[in-house]
Design a protein around this motif. Sequence first.
Motif, mmCIF file in Angstrom:
data_model
loop_
_atom_site.group_PDB
_atom_site.id
_atom_site.type_symbol
_atom_site.label_atom_id
_atom_site.label_comp_id
_atom_site.label_asym_id
_atom_site.label_seq_id
_atom_site.Cartn_x
_atom_site.Cartn_y
_atom_site.Cartn_z
ATOM 1 N N UNK A 235 61.429 -7.838 24.561
ATOM 2 C CA UNK A 235 62.072 -8.883 25.602
ATOM 3 C C UNK A 235 62.711 -8.046 26.722
ATOM 4 N N UNK A 236 62.355 -8.262 28.060
ATOM 5 C CA UNK A 236 62.720 -7.458 29.166
ATOM 6 C C UNK A 236 64.473 -7.650 29.042
ATOM 7 N N UNK A 237 65.150 -6.880 29.260
ATOM 8 C CA UNK A 237 66.674 -7.244 29.641
ATOM 9 C C UNK A 237 67.136 -7.054 31.004
ATOM 10 N N UNK B 120 64.570 -2.790 27.560
ATOM 11 C CA UNK B 120 64.065 -3.908 26.784
ATOM 12 C C UNK B 120 64.705 -3.585 25.495
ATOM 13 N N UNK B 121 64.733 -4.866 24.887
ATOM 14 C CA UNK B 121 65.124 -5.324 23.460
ATOM 15 C C UNK B 121 64.109 -5.362 22.714
ATOM 16 N N UNK B 122 63.759 -4.445 21.273
ATOM 17 C CA UNK B 122 62.942 -4.525 20.657
ATOM 18 C C UNK B 122 63.251 -4.943 19.233
ATOM 19 N N UNK B 123 62.449 -5.996 18.586
ATOM 20 C CA UNK B 123 62.742 -6.504 17.279
ATOM 21 C C UNK B 123 61.477 -6.122 16.647
ATOM 22 N N UNK B 124 61.772 -5.396 15.160
ATOM 23 C CA UNK B 124 60.755 -4.863 14.479
ATOM 24 C C UNK B 124 61.027 -5.491 12.889
ATOM 25 N N UNK B 125 60.108 -6.484 12.724
ATOM 26 C CA UNK B 125 60.619 -6.930 11.419
ATOM 27 C C UNK B 125 59.426 -6.942 10.265
ATOM 28 N N UNK C 159 66.945 -2.840 18.393
ATOM 29 C CA UNK C 159 67.324 -1.988 19.362
ATOM 30 C C UNK C 159 67.123 -2.182 20.646
ATOM 31 N N UNK C 160 67.898 -1.645 21.563
ATOM 32 C CA UNK C 160 67.720 -1.657 23.173
ATOM 33 C C UNK C 160 67.246 -0.350 23.366
ATOM 34 N N UNK C 161 66.405 -0.301 24.413
ATOM 35 C CA UNK C 161 65.758 1.020 24.736
ATOM 36 C C UNK C 161 65.003 0.863 26.178
ATOM 37 N N UNK C 162 64.551 1.964 26.667
ATOM 38 C CA UNK C 162 63.553 1.721 27.844
ATOM 39 C C UNK C 162 62.280 1.506 27.756
#
Length: 185
Positions: free
Chosen positions: A58-60, A78-83, A111-114
Amino acid sequence: ERELSMAIGELYPGGIYLMGGRRYESGGINLERGIAHVRASTSDDTVFTQALREKNAEVLKVRGETKWKNIELGWGDVHIVNEVHGYIVKDVFSGGIVAKHALDEPIVHEFDTQGFWADWDVYADGTAEYASGLHALEHVNIAMMPAMTGADSAEIGGISYPDGRIFYYEGIAGGVGLSEVVMGR
């Protein structure tokens, strides 16, 4: 040692982990403590496991946008969700699925990252081949990024969506600037 984003896809309970030519069985991973429990396998089975996972981005915050030909490109936070919600057991020689297992409880790493993204929707035709082609393009681009950034391709993740958007993200919380290098910032 493994980066957490990679570890959850390899060290889930029941996972078979290969290292240095040896086979290990995972008893699971404790995300809070950052510890996985593995033991050397005594089995001579010719199987391996593959995580069943869902990843979303998701773009933050948009930090920049540009266009290349008909493709819209963006860069930002961006916010990443890895499940990981289960795994399949596959035969080493045939690649055939031997079994499928669901985890009692999904393992989730957020986590939030670029990152940066490309919108290929101008070429979308809704076919399965289109979605497969996007996924292949995602992997080709990730394989090329070390030449631009000096980073290992394992430090860059990707997610392709059937609507035509491909996300590329830094696998480290907060990012280290790889996305900026790729986007020419």
